[in-house]
Scaffold this motif. Structure first.
Motif, PDB file in Angstrom:
ATOM      1  N   PHE A 167       0.775  -1.143   0.027  1.00 41.07           N
ATOM      2  CA  PHE A 167      -0.031  -0.061  -0.077  1.00 41.07           C
ATOM      3  C   PHE A 167       0.786   1.294  -0.146  1.00 41.07           C
ATOM      4  N   ASP A 214      -3.154   5.092   1.500  1.00 39.90           N
ATOM      5  CA  ASP A 214      -4.011   4.820   0.289  1.00 39.90           C
ATOM      6  C   ASP A 214      -4.721   3.410   0.917  1.00 39.90           C
ATOM      7  N   ASP A 215      -5.889   3.150   0.898  1.00 35.49           N
ATOM      8  CA  ASP A 215      -6.667   1.979   1.406  1.00 35.49           C
ATOM      9  C   ASP A 215      -6.737   0.910   0.200  1.00 35.49           C
ATOM     10  N   TYR A 216      -6.291   1.391  -1.189  1.00 32.72           N
ATOM     11  CA  TYR A 216      -6.473   0.316  -2.099  1.00 32.72           C
ATOM     12  C   TYR A 216      -5.098  -0.324  -2.387  1.00 32.72           C
ATOM     13  N   LEU A 249     -12.736  -4.713  -4.374  1.00 36.00           N
ATOM     14  CA  LEU A 249     -12.297  -3.389  -5.014  1.00 36.00           C
ATOM     15  C   LEU A 249     -10.760  -3.356  -4.619  1.00 36.00           C
ATOM     16  N   ARG A 250     -10.319  -4.407  -3.893  1.00 37.50           N
ATOM     17  CA  ARG A 250      -8.841  -4.537  -3.391  1.00 37.50           C
ATOM     18  C   ARG A 250      -8.738  -3.497  -2.357  1.00 37.50           C
ATOM     19  N   ARG A 251      -9.808  -2.899  -1.624  1.00 35.83           N
ATOM     20  CA  ARG A 251      -9.744  -2.085  -0.570  1.00 35.83           C
ATOM     21  C   ARG A 251      -9.253  -2.994   0.711  1.00 35.83           C
ATOM     22  N   ASN A 252      -8.305  -2.361   1.569  1.00 35.55           N
ATOM     23  CA  ASN A 252      -8.001  -3.141   2.718  1.00 35.55           C
ATOM     24  C   ASN A 252      -9.135  -3.010   3.825  1.00 35.55           C
ATOM     25  N   SER A 291      -1.687  -1.574  -4.006  1.00 40.11           N
ATOM     26  CA  SER A 291      -0.809  -1.072  -5.375  1.00 40.11           C
ATOM     27  C   SER A 291      -0.527  -2.672  -5.846  1.00 40.11           C
ATOM     28  N   LEU A 337      -8.715  -8.107   1.630  1.00 41.02           N
ATOM     29  CA  LEU A 337      -9.120  -7.374   0.642  1.00 41.02           C
ATOM     30  C   LEU A 337     -10.398  -7.529   0.154  1.00 41.02           C
TER      31      LEU A 337
END
Length: 245
Positions: free
Chosen positions: A68, A72-74, A111-114, A76, A108
């Motif tokens: 990450f 950013d919560d998404y 949407l690949r959010r943490n 990389s 995740l």
């Protein structure tokens, strides 16, 4: 006649050959193009651990080793965690981009959010492989909910200070027995957590509604915007999936 046909065919063959050469020359600018660009730069992270609970997850989520960027919560970059029959995990995340500032063993969403972090290592100052040597990790849905919400919000009133409001202890190791399949004493005809039916579970009701008949406290006010987006869907998915321990 045959001589004429042979001559005509020969002319056509030469013409086609000439056209092909011209087309190839026009397309060839001296560079070689790859269909897929492969990035071989960046750091690597190595995860070694014994991880339990991976088979409890629903399809909406993935337990991953992910990188990450700051703030950013998404993710990389990410790679799903897979364990052998004994729960042993030994895996490497390669080609970590320069903007990544931390590598996490985490959950995740699609949407690949943490959603929840189990462990995190900063990349700053690490010149060699980033190592996450974690011993044993409970990566079940229940433990993700425990760490991501029950410990930080609910347990403050329900058990953390040696006082369990309404007799409900939601601290680690006690929350499952207190919630799952337990009839509510205040909401008639409902269980606190009804496996397979989030909408009819009191836990869902109090977290999604400002007022629940029989419950005096407004728990809805305690739900942050971020938790409403990430944790509440996780809780519902856990319940609808059978509320496994």
């Amino acid at each position: 006649m045959m001589k004429y046909l042979y001559k005509s065919m020969k002319i056509r063959i030469f013409a086609f050959a000439a056209i092909a050469v011209l087309l190839l020359a026009a397309c060839d600018d001296g560079r070689i193009y790859n269909e897929v660009a492969v990035d071989t730069t960046g750091q690597s992270a190595r995860l070694t651990a014994t991880i339990t609970g991976l088979d409890h997850w629903t399809d909406n989520y993935t337990v991953s080793l992910a990188g990450f960027a700051e703030g950013d919560d998404y993710a990389s970059i990410s790679k799903a965690v897979r364990a052998n029959a004994d729960g042993q995990v030994s895996m490497t995340l390669n080609n970590i981009p320069d903007q990544v500032t931390s590598v996490r063993l985490c959950v995740l969403d699609r949407l690949r959010r943490n959603v929840v972090t189990f462990s995190e290592v900063a990349t700053e100052g690490v010149r060699d492989t980033i190592r996450l040597e974690l011993g044993t990790v409970d990566a079940s849905m229940l433990n993700a909910i425990q760490q991501g919400y029950l410990n930080t919000t609910c347990a403050n009133c329900h058990g953390a200070s040696n006082h369990a409001a309404a007799g409900l202890n939601l601290t680690a190791g006690k929350s499952y027995a207190a919630l799952v399949g337990v009839a509510s004493r205040k909401v008639e005809g409902h269980q606190l957590v009804a496996p397979g039916n989030a909408a009819e579970s009191v836990l869902h009701m109090v977290l999604h509604n400002e007022h629940v008949e029989g419950i005096s406290m407004n728990h809805f006010d305690l739900v942050s915007e971020k938790n409403a987006e990430l944790i509440l869907p996780l809780i519902d998915s856990w319940i609808d999936g059978g509320a496994e321990q």
